[in-house]
Design an enzyme around this catalytic site. Structure first.
Site, PDB file in Angstrom:
ATOM      1  N   GLY A 207       0.833  -1.203   0.000  1.00 44.57           N
ATOM      2  CA  GLY A 207       0.000   0.000   0.000  1.00 44.57           C
ATOM      3  C   GLY A 207       0.862   1.245   0.000  1.00 44.57           C
ATOM      4  N   ASN A 208       0.281   2.370   0.321  1.00 41.41           N
ATOM      5  CA  ASN A 208       1.063   3.602   0.460  1.00 41.41           C
ATOM      6  C   ASN A 208       0.428   4.485   1.526  1.00 41.41           C
ATOM      7  OD1 ASN A 208      -0.868   5.511  -0.871  1.00 41.41           O
ATOM      8  ND2 ASN A 208      -0.512   4.127  -2.603  1.00 41.41           N
ATOM      9  N   ARG A 209       1.048   5.636   1.783  1.00 42.17           N
ATOM     10  CA  ARG A 209       0.652   6.456   2.927  1.00 42.17           C
ATOM     11  C   ARG A 209      -0.524   7.389   2.656  1.00 42.17           C
ATOM     12  NH1 ARG A 209       4.736   6.239   6.690  1.00 42.17           N
ATOM     13  NH2 ARG A 209       6.756   5.564   5.883  1.00 42.17           N
TER      14      ARG A 209
END
Ligand code: C5P
Length: 399
Positions: A207-209
């Site tokens: 995923g990412n932030r």
């Protein structure tokens, strides 16, 4: 940082059981960046304390005309308000406002005040349906007062029917909209927001932030300005506002399907989602065991949704992309604007404090295909959302 619209809210609270929900409204408005001051009637204080509102808003909540010697409190409050909302608004308050009575702090303040006014009535069905109340509502509506609700539902005394106060999130949306122009009326706007999660196995993902805050701010702003918004939302903990269609997705593939399905019907697409660029090539069907050792994760690219939209676009559609960059922000952004056939691209800096993922502010430039770029500067996300909607309104034209 200058805000594009006024944000000082006067929250009037009158004496109904729904007064406890006004505390949640105060919270929602404050969380959306509004500066809220509460004024309670004497009967409201039988249901909820003024200290609750002082604590939630950071401003002293007022109850009386007479507690601030040396100051004409109702005049000061009226002149320091950009939008006023009364929630819950009793039948008594509806009647007083229709008549122009000024026999306490709230009614005196509202008589002096001449900006947008939102009322969220809450009362028993008989009181709401009474001819005199309906006549008062008609009078107030003809003066430009906006009503939100009441809705059907459980009331005090164990009854059910019309008269229940609308939910705080819905009231907050109407307050938000009261401060904005209706320059996107009828525009069909598709917004994507949040990250995507690409499964490694049933419990793990890449995923990412991204928090989804930027896309949500755009969806919210466009809705408030009259657009019919569909929000395609990746996995995030942020609750979207109620007044829009929301399609929840997990992966880049799901986001692509949701967006492609709705593309033809959209006038405007804003791709604010941080779509994962890579995903595991062969996600495991069962949980990978730690004891099996460190896995070799083979990655493959995800579909570039925005590039595909750029290929498929028809005349009359407006496409906005986002690009998060750590270096050469403007140069890289301009290359993306061209290669993805976009009308505008918000190029923002990431990897520093106070900008990008999860932050309340963004350091960004808006690159526009017609050359009318908006230079790099610091923006609150609400302000950037408003600037993106200004661009969209310029494109969709007067409505
Ligand atoms: O090329 P880059 O990923 O930096 O481009 C960012 C823009 O492209 C964003 O608007 C993002 O929503 C979109 N994007 C996309 N599909 C991807 C990756 C990014 O639509 N697979």
């Amino acid at each position: 940082m200058p805000e594009p619209y006024g944000r000082r809210v006067l929250l009037g609270v009158t004496g109904g059981i729904a007064a406890y929900k006004a505390a949640l409204l105060a919270r929602l408005l404050s969380d959306a960046g509004m500066d809220v001051t509460a004024v309670l009637t004497a009967s409201a204080t039988r249901f909820v304390g003024s200290d609750t509102f002082s604590a939630l808003t950071g401003h002293r909540a007022h109850v009386s005309l007479w507690n601030t010697p040396g100051e004409i409190i109702h005049v000061r409050l009226a002149h320091q308000t950009d939008v006023a909302v009364v929630a819950p608004c009793t039948a008594n308050m509806v009647a007083k406002l229709a008549l122009g009575l000024a026999d306490d702090l709230l009614t005196s303040t509202l008589l002096e005040y001449d900006g947008p006014l939102v009322l969220a009535p809450a009362m028993h069905s008989g009181m709401w349906g009474a001819d005199v109340t309906q006549a008062n509502v008609t009078t107030l509506s003809s003066r430009g007062v906006r009503f939100v609700g009441p809705v059907d539902g459980p009331l005090a005394h164990g009854d059910t029917g019309p008269g229940r106060m609308s939910e705080p999130a819905e009231i907050a949306d109407v307050v938000f909209a009261a401060l904005r122009p209706r320059d996107l009326d009828g525009a069909r706007v598709l917004v994507t927001a949040g990250p995507t999660h690409e499964p490694i196995d049933p419990v793990r993902f890449i995923g990412n932030r991204s928090s989804g805050k930027m896309g949500l701010a755009i969806a919210r702003e466009a809705t408030a300005r009259g657009a019919a918004v569909t929000l395609v939302l990746g996995p995030t903990t942020i609750a979207p506002p109620p007044a829009m269609e929301v399609v929840h997705v997990e992966t880049a593939d799901e986001m692509r399907s949701a967006v492609i399905d709705r593309f033809a019907a959209a006038d405007v697409v804003v791709m604010a989602a941080a779509v994962a660029d890579f995903r595991p090539k062969a996600p495991h069907e069962s949980k990978m065991k730690k004891e099996a050792g460190i896995p070799d994760l083979m990655l493959e690219p995800t579909p570039d949704i925005l590039a595909e939209l750029g290929e498929r676009r028809r005349a009359g559609q407006f496409l906005v992309g986002f690009a998060a960059e750590t270096d050469d922000v403007e140069e890289a952004g301009r290359a993306k604007l061209r290669s993805k056939h976009l009308d505008a691209l918000v190029a923002n800096t990431v990897g520093r404090d106070g900008t990008g993922f999860g932050s309340e502010t963004n350091q960004a430039t808006i690159l526009v295909a017609d050359g009318r770029d908006v230079p790099m500067r610091a923006w609150s996300k609400a302000e950037l959302a408003s600037a993106v909607c200004d661009l969209v309104a310029r494109f969709t034209g007067p409505r």
